[in-house]
Motif scaffolding. Sequence first.
Motif, PDB file in Angstrom:
ATOM      1  N   SER A   1       0.797  -1.224   0.000  1.00 47.03           N
ATOM      2  CA  SER A   1       0.000   0.000   0.000  1.00 47.03           C
ATOM      3  C   SER A   1       0.833   1.279   0.000  1.00 47.03           C
ATOM      4  O   SER A   1       0.297   2.363  -0.211  1.00 47.03           O
ATOM      5  CB  SER A   1      -0.932   0.019   1.226  1.00 47.03           C
ATOM      6  OG  SER A   1      -0.189  -0.102   2.430  1.00 47.03           O
ATOM      7  N   VAL A   2       2.148   1.185   0.235  1.00 46.85           N
ATOM      8  CA  VAL A   2       2.968   2.384   0.302  1.00 46.85           C
ATOM      9  C   VAL A   2       3.129   3.003  -1.086  1.00 46.85           C
ATOM     10  O   VAL A   2       3.244   2.298  -2.096  1.00 46.85           O
ATOM     11  CB  VAL A   2       4.358   2.064   0.915  1.00 46.85           C
ATOM     12  CG1 VAL A   2       5.164   1.138   0.001  1.00 46.85           C
ATOM     13  CG2 VAL A   2       5.119   3.342   1.212  1.00 46.85           C
ATOM     14  N   LYS A   3       3.130   4.351  -1.137  1.00 47.63           N
ATOM     15  CA  LYS A   3       3.322   5.080  -2.399  1.00 47.63           C
ATOM     16  C   LYS A   3       4.330   6.199  -2.164  1.00 47.63           C
ATOM     17  O   LYS A   3       4.405   6.767  -1.072  1.00 47.63           O
ATOM     18  CB  LYS A   3       2.002   5.662  -2.904  1.00 47.63           C
ATOM     19  CG  LYS A   3       0.954   4.624  -3.274  1.00 47.63           C
ATOM     20  CD  LYS A   3      -0.324   5.299  -3.744  1.00 47.63           C
ATOM     21  CE  LYS A   3      -1.388   4.254  -4.107  1.00 47.63           C
ATOM     22  NZ  LYS A   3      -2.648   4.910  -4.546  1.00 47.63           N
ATOM     23  N   HIS A   4       5.090   6.503  -3.210  1.00 52.68           N
ATOM     24  CA  HIS A   4       6.051   7.606  -3.135  1.00 52.68           C
ATOM     25  C   HIS A   4       5.662   8.654  -4.157  1.00 52.68           C
ATOM     26  O   HIS A   4       5.696   8.413  -5.366  1.00 52.68           O
ATOM     27  CB  HIS A   4       7.473   7.092  -3.398  1.00 52.68           C
ATOM     28  CG  HIS A   4       8.522   8.151  -3.231  1.00 52.68           C
ATOM     29  ND1 HIS A   4       9.005   8.905  -4.283  1.00 52.68           N
ATOM     30  CD2 HIS A   4       9.172   8.601  -2.116  1.00 52.68           C
ATOM     31  CE1 HIS A   4       9.912   9.760  -3.834  1.00 52.68           C
ATOM     32  NE2 HIS A   4      10.038   9.596  -2.524  1.00 52.68           N
ATOM     33  N   THR A   5       5.239   9.827  -3.659  1.00 50.00           N
ATOM     34  CA  THR A   5       4.761  10.892  -4.531  1.00 50.00           C
ATOM     35  C   THR A   5       5.301  12.228  -4.058  1.00 50.00           C
ATOM     36  O   THR A   5       5.270  12.520  -2.860  1.00 50.00           O
ATOM     37  CB  THR A   5       3.212  10.954  -4.534  1.00 50.00           C
ATOM     38  OG1 THR A   5       2.691   9.652  -4.850  1.00 50.00           O
ATOM     39  CG2 THR A   5       2.708  11.961  -5.548  1.00 50.00           C
ATOM     40  N   ASP A   6       5.789  13.041  -5.002  1.00 54.71           N
ATOM     41  CA  ASP A   6       6.280  14.390  -4.700  1.00 54.71           C
ATOM     42  C   ASP A   6       7.325  14.391  -3.593  1.00 54.71           C
ATOM     43  O   ASP A   6       7.348  15.277  -2.715  1.00 54.71           O
ATOM     44  CB  ASP A   6       5.114  15.309  -4.302  1.00 54.71           C
ATOM     45  CG  ASP A   6       4.101  15.470  -5.432  1.00 54.71           C
ATOM     46  OD1 ASP A   6       4.523  15.416  -6.606  1.00 54.71           O
ATOM     47  OD2 ASP A   6       2.901  15.636  -5.131  1.00 54.71           O
ATOM     48  N   GLY A   7       8.183  13.387  -3.595  1.00 58.86           N
ATOM     49  CA  GLY A   7       9.284  13.361  -2.640  1.00 58.86           C
ATOM     50  C   GLY A   7       8.937  12.882  -1.254  1.00 58.86           C
ATOM     51  O   GLY A   7       9.742  12.993  -0.334  1.00 58.86           O
ATOM     52  N   HIS A   8       7.727  12.319  -1.078  1.00 62.25           N
ATOM     53  CA  HIS A   8       7.309  11.828   0.237  1.00 62.25           C
ATOM     54  C   HIS A   8       6.632  10.467   0.095  1.00 62.25           C
ATOM     55  O   HIS A   8       6.063  10.155  -0.948  1.00 62.25           O
ATOM     56  CB  HIS A   8       6.330  12.798   0.911  1.00 62.25           C
ATOM     57  CG  HIS A   8       6.960  14.090   1.342  1.00 62.25           C
ATOM     58  ND1 HIS A   8       7.584  14.254   2.546  1.00 62.25           N
ATOM     59  CD2 HIS A   8       7.058  15.281   0.697  1.00 62.25           C
ATOM     60  CE1 HIS A   8       8.041  15.495   2.644  1.00 62.25           C
ATOM     61  NE2 HIS A   8       7.728  16.132   1.530  1.00 62.25           N
ATOM     62  N   PHE A   9       6.684   9.701   1.175  1.00 61.87           N
ATOM     63  CA  PHE A   9       5.968   8.430   1.204  1.00 61.87           C
ATOM     64  C   PHE A   9       4.576   8.640   1.789  1.00 61.87           C
ATOM     65  O   PHE A   9       4.384   9.407   2.742  1.00 61.87           O
ATOM     66  CB  PHE A   9       6.730   7.401   2.067  1.00 61.87           C
ATOM     67  CG  PHE A   9       7.902   6.783   1.358  1.00 61.87           C
ATOM     68  CD1 PHE A   9       7.709   5.805   0.390  1.00 61.87           C
ATOM     69  CD2 PHE A   9       9.187   7.173   1.659  1.00 61.87           C
ATOM     70  CE1 PHE A   9       8.781   5.232  -0.266  1.00 61.87           C
ATOM     71  CE2 PHE A   9      10.278   6.612   1.015  1.00 61.87           C
ATOM     72  CZ  PHE A   9      10.075   5.643   0.044  1.00 61.87           C
ATOM     73  N   TYR A  10       3.616   7.943   1.194  1.00 59.02           N
ATOM     74  CA  TYR A  10       2.238   7.962   1.680  1.00 59.02           C
ATOM     75  C   TYR A  10       1.867   6.542   2.072  1.00 59.02           C
ATOM     76  O   TYR A  10       1.981   5.614   1.274  1.00 59.02           O
ATOM     77  CB  TYR A  10       1.291   8.501   0.593  1.00 59.02           C
ATOM     78  CG  TYR A  10       1.497   9.959   0.310  1.00 59.02           C
ATOM     79  CD1 TYR A  10       0.703  10.925   0.920  1.00 59.02           C
ATOM     80  CD2 TYR A  10       2.511  10.383  -0.546  1.00 59.02           C
ATOM     81  CE1 TYR A  10       0.901  12.282   0.668  1.00 59.02           C
ATOM     82  CE2 TYR A  10       2.727  11.738  -0.799  1.00 59.02           C
ATOM     83  CZ  TYR A  10       1.911  12.671  -0.186  1.00 59.02           C
ATOM     84  OH  TYR A  10       2.117  14.016  -0.427  1.00 59.02           O
ATOM     85  N   LEU A  11       1.418   6.401   3.318  1.00 59.54           N
ATOM     86  CA  LEU A  11       1.138   5.074   3.861  1.00 59.54           C
ATOM     87  C   LEU A  11      -0.173   5.106   4.622  1.00 59.54           C
ATOM     88  O   LEU A  11      -0.336   5.911   5.560  1.00 59.54           O
ATOM     89  CB  LEU A  11       2.280   4.640   4.796  1.00 59.54           C
ATOM     90  CG  LEU A  11       2.304   3.194   5.272  1.00 59.54           C
ATOM     91  CD1 LEU A  11       2.565   2.252   4.101  1.00 59.54           C
ATOM     92  CD2 LEU A  11       3.397   3.019   6.334  1.00 59.54           C
ATOM     93  N   PRO A  12      -1.158   4.271   4.270  1.00 60.61           N
ATOM     94  CA  PRO A  12      -2.435   4.276   4.991  1.00 60.61           C
ATOM     95  C   PRO A  12      -2.244   3.852   6.446  1.00 60.61           C
ATOM     96  O   PRO A  12      -1.280   3.149   6.794  1.00 60.61           O
ATOM     97  CB  PRO A  12      -3.273   3.237   4.226  1.00 60.61           C
ATOM     98  CG  PRO A  12      -2.595   3.072   2.908  1.00 60.61           C
ATOM     99  CD  PRO A  12      -1.147   3.314   3.155  1.00 60.61           C
ATOM    100  N   LEU A  13      -3.163   4.279   7.281  1.00 57.52           N
ATOM    101  CA  LEU A  13      -3.135   3.834   8.676  1.00 57.52           C
ATOM    102  C   LEU A  13      -3.359   2.325   8.728  1.00 57.52           C
ATOM    103  O   LEU A  13      -4.260   1.804   8.050  1.00 57.52           O
ATOM    104  CB  LEU A  13      -4.220   4.536   9.494  1.00 57.52           C
ATOM    105  CG  LEU A  13      -3.922   5.962   9.949  1.00 57.52           C
ATOM    106  CD1 LEU A  13      -5.186   6.593  10.527  1.00 57.52           C
ATOM    107  CD2 LEU A  13      -2.809   5.989  10.974  1.00 57.52           C
ATOM    108  N   PRO A  14      -2.592   1.605   9.524  1.00 52.11           N
ATOM    109  CA  PRO A  14      -2.748   0.143   9.600  1.00 52.11           C
ATOM    110  C   PRO A  14      -3.890  -0.250  10.533  1.00 52.11           C
ATOM    111  O   PRO A  14      -3.685  -0.663  11.676  1.00 52.11           O
ATOM    112  CB  PRO A  14      -1.387  -0.318  10.153  1.00 52.11           C
ATOM    113  CG  PRO A  14      -0.908   0.835  10.975  1.00 52.11           C
ATOM    114  CD  PRO A  14      -1.416   2.082  10.297  1.00 52.11           C
TER     115      PRO A  14
END
Length: 408
Positions: free
Chosen positions: A4-17
């Motif tokens: 589920s992790v994504k890397h966009t605009d120089g940052h990682f986006y990770l949903p709450l587990p």
Amino acid sequence: MKSSVKHTDGHFYLPLPWRSDVTLPKDSRHMAERRLWSLKKRFSRDVFLKDKYVQKMQDYIDEGYAEEVANEEAEDDSGKTQWYLPHHPVCHPRKPEKVFVVAGGDLSRTPTVHRMLVYIFGATSSPSSATFCLRETAEQFGKMFDEDVGDIVRNDFYVDDCLTSAETVERATELVTQLRALLKKGGFRLTKWLSNDQRVLDQIPEAERAKSLTDVNLDASVKERVLGVYWRAQNGEFGFSITDTMQGKKFTRRNILCAVNTLYDPLGFAAPVTLIAKVLQQEIVRQKLGWDDELPKDDIEEWRRWLSQLPELEKLTLPRCFKPPTFGSVAKCEMHHFSDASTQGYGIVSYTFVWNMLMEKSTARFYLANRRLAEIHRQTSPDQWRHVNSQLNPAGVEDSASSRVPAS
């Protein structure tokens, strides 16, 4: 996390587990509002704390960490997962100028709903999620840098502190440059740099150095807290700085636990000292005292004696490096382990023993130590015993049978 992790605009986006087996209470907004009004009463008695807290909340909004939620979305009852965060301030005794918002407006207005856009300080999942993204940075971008740079990110971080070393000044300087560049690709900014060599520090902007280096060069007065102990960088030594956290407080189980926990010692430098505290704490447990019950007079005297001896720890220093500066290359290294035990507890200590290439020099250095309390064994009293006759006692039958078996 990996899927589920994504890397966009120089940052990682990770949903709450979210845990699938947990049902969230439906009245979380009511609980959060109750906490807010409780905070309002507290802030009416402490204007300084209120101003710091309100400013911290405003910083969240200004820096894009939180955003206001429209009323229609806040009132949406379509079944989406929602959780309103009860929040409160925490002040660190060593950082009195800062206020931390744990699990988290202007309190004079009607509360408005805001959505957090980043992981929150104090959430159980935050440290593991941050560590995952840190390691993911090394996985995705590590090949763009020297191999050991990615290894440092994977192995030499403790939450958000990086502790590593290099053989030469030139290599240390290069590691600083590459670590900053690698972590920047994952949205991380490394600051508060400290080294035991001024030449390395000279390559780092002053704004990025440790606060203890503000307006000063590296000298014997410079020290920084590292995993509970202080690192005196110029001397290359670890030591303690003791603060009296019980001053003006009652000797209760709760206050004593807080005082003992301020002596954070993961490598066991002070293991013999902290074991005594654990033994005294065990005695409190035996007495079944409440968390806020004041201790008996004799126990208070024992704790006063222990606390009065703590400043002696400031005289203890241990070298960070396992070999002296002029030792040369290591040809042979051994680990020596020692252990001992008593009815109250047991401990172990390990040392490194190294020889140089010519086998003309050797040195022993502390490696780590640990201690454990002996378990509390409650013995039965004779009036709790009951006689079981031999016909009904399996142990008795076994004993009788064995007595009739001839030895061969």
